[in-house]
Scaffold this active site. Structure first.
Site, PDB file in Angstrom:
ATOM      1  N   HIS A  95       0.689   4.167  -2.832  1.00 38.35           N
ATOM      2  CA  HIS A  95       0.404   5.547  -2.471  1.00 38.35           C
ATOM      3  C   HIS A  95       1.560   6.470  -2.841  1.00 38.35           C
ATOM      4  CE1 HIS A  95      -3.207   5.187   0.465  1.00 38.35           C
ATOM      5  NE2 HIS A  95      -3.247   4.240  -0.453  1.00 38.35           N
ATOM      6  N   ASN A 125      -3.283   8.694   4.165  1.00 40.36           N
ATOM      7  CA  ASN A 125      -2.045   8.009   4.546  1.00 40.36           C
ATOM      8  C   ASN A 125      -1.835   7.871   6.048  1.00 40.36           C
ATOM      9  OD1 ASN A 125      -1.322   7.636   1.884  1.00 40.36           O
ATOM     10  ND2 ASN A 125       0.026   9.422   1.791  1.00 40.36           N
ATOM     11  N   ARG A 138       0.833  -1.206   0.000  1.00 38.20           N
ATOM     12  CA  ARG A 138       0.000   0.000   0.000  1.00 38.20           C
ATOM     13  C   ARG A 138       0.868   1.256   0.000  1.00 38.20           C
ATOM     14  NH1 ARG A 138      -3.141   2.508   4.595  1.00 38.20           N
ATOM     15  NH2 ARG A 138      -4.781   3.770   3.608  1.00 38.20           N
ATOM     16  N   HIS A 173      -5.660  -5.908  -2.987  1.00 34.64           N
ATOM     17  CA  HIS A 173      -6.528  -5.913  -1.809  1.00 34.64           C
ATOM     18  C   HIS A 173      -6.632  -7.302  -1.184  1.00 34.64           C
ATOM     19  CE1 HIS A 173      -8.848  -1.988  -2.999  1.00 34.64           C
ATOM     20  NE2 HIS A 173      -7.649  -1.754  -2.514  1.00 34.64           N
TER      21      HIS A 173
END
Length: 319
Positions: free
Chosen positions: A66, A94, A62, A191
């Site tokens: 990001h 975040n 992740r 995911h």
């Protein structure tokens, strides 16, 4: 909102121009002469962290995603906020990022081997790959040569695709970064690792719209289980749900659950509203090998968007 459209679009176009111009600088043998064995130090740091915390792989994957979606894969997500600037890591999307220490430990080990040579951005890209591979997912060769960026602004995290996005918004977000519909569906499979807090999906299980309380695309039993862990006035800070039933294994169960009405985010369910995207979901649900192949290819594509200018000696600060 309308007044912001022009500047935001211009910002996207400028950023994409920067990203596109630096893709060709990456290569598989970038460090062959300057730091040939550094990848093992990164892998060791990830392995050690995973032994103590099973959530590390999801966190690293992740974190990399990001990072890449804001100014490219330039490790700007690692920078600390200062008195004069609120950095990306402290932007609302975040706040829940963690495991930054894994990158710090890897960087420290690499600096002992080859001082001032390997960028934090390359270390993060490799750590994300290792996180997937060590969780049972695909492995792939990571092109290297990214540079670290000096700019990190919390306000820019608004550009990250949100869990409430519909398919049009998702496609726009990905296409602005040169990523296709297949990349969108494949990368959504990330995911399969991780955890979602109640706030990210409460829109589907409480007051869905004026007519119904729960999103009708959710399996009734699954929706009921989500409502139990996330009641309407939930006050438990860490309450939420795992993203699929094999939380710590990288596999294609995410797609199977999606087809069974057991997706977590609205943005997951959105993949089924587009015929081509739905066909890809079905393809990946039917074949873990096909998913792994597509995911690896899309990760290489996404992580090849770069925009940095230097190699930081400390991943947390610009000097």
């Amino acid at each position: 909102m309308a007044a912001m459209a022009g500047p935001v679009l211009l910002s996207f176009l400028m950023i994409f121009s920067i990203l596109s111009s630096s893709v060709s600088s990456l290569s598989l043998n970038y460090y062959d002469k300057t730091c040939p064995n550094f990848e093992s130090a990164v892998t060791n740091a990830v392995q050690k962290a995973m032994k103590n915390d099973r959530t590390v792989p999801a966190a690293l994957l992740r974190m990399h995603f990001h990072d890449c979606f804001i100014r490219g894969c330039d490790a700007s997500v690692l920078l600390k906020s200062t008195k004069k600037n609120v950095a990306e890591k402290d932007g609302p999307p975040n706040i829940s990022l963690h495991a930054f220490y894994v990158i710090d430990h890897a960087k420290k080990a690499v600096e002992k081997m080859c001082p001032g040579v390997v960028s934090c951005a390359d270390i993060l890209a490799l750590a994300a790959r290792d996180a997937v591979a060590l969780s049972g997912g695909p492995n792939w060769a990571v092109p290297k040569g990214r540079k670290d960026g000096r700019i990190s602004k919390a306000i820019e995290t608004r550009q990250l695709p949100a869990p409430v996005f519909n398919i049009s918004q998702l496609q726009q977000s990905f296409s602005q970064r040169g990523l296709s519909l297949e990349d969108l569906v494949a990368l959504s499979g990330g995911h399969t690792l991780g955890f979602a807090h109640c706030s990210s999906f409460q829109n589907r299980i409480h007051n869905f719209n004026a007519s119904i309380d729960v999103d009708s695309t959710l399996s009734p039993s699954f929706a009921a289980s989500l409502r139990r862990v996330c009641p309407l006035h939930n006050k438990a800070r860490n309450a939420g749900s795992t993203m699929d039933s094999t939380t710590f294994g990288f596999d294609n169960v995410y797609y199977k659950m999606l087809l069974g009405g057991k997706s977590i985010f609205s943005s997951d369910q959105a993949l089924l509203t587009n015929p081509k995207a739905k066909a890809l979901v079905q393809k990946f649900a039917a074949s873990e090998a096909e998913f792994g192949k597509a995911f690896a290819a899309s990760m290489v594509k996404m992580s090849s968007l770069t925009g940095g200018q230097e190699v930081r000696l400390d991943c947390k600060v610009v000097r």
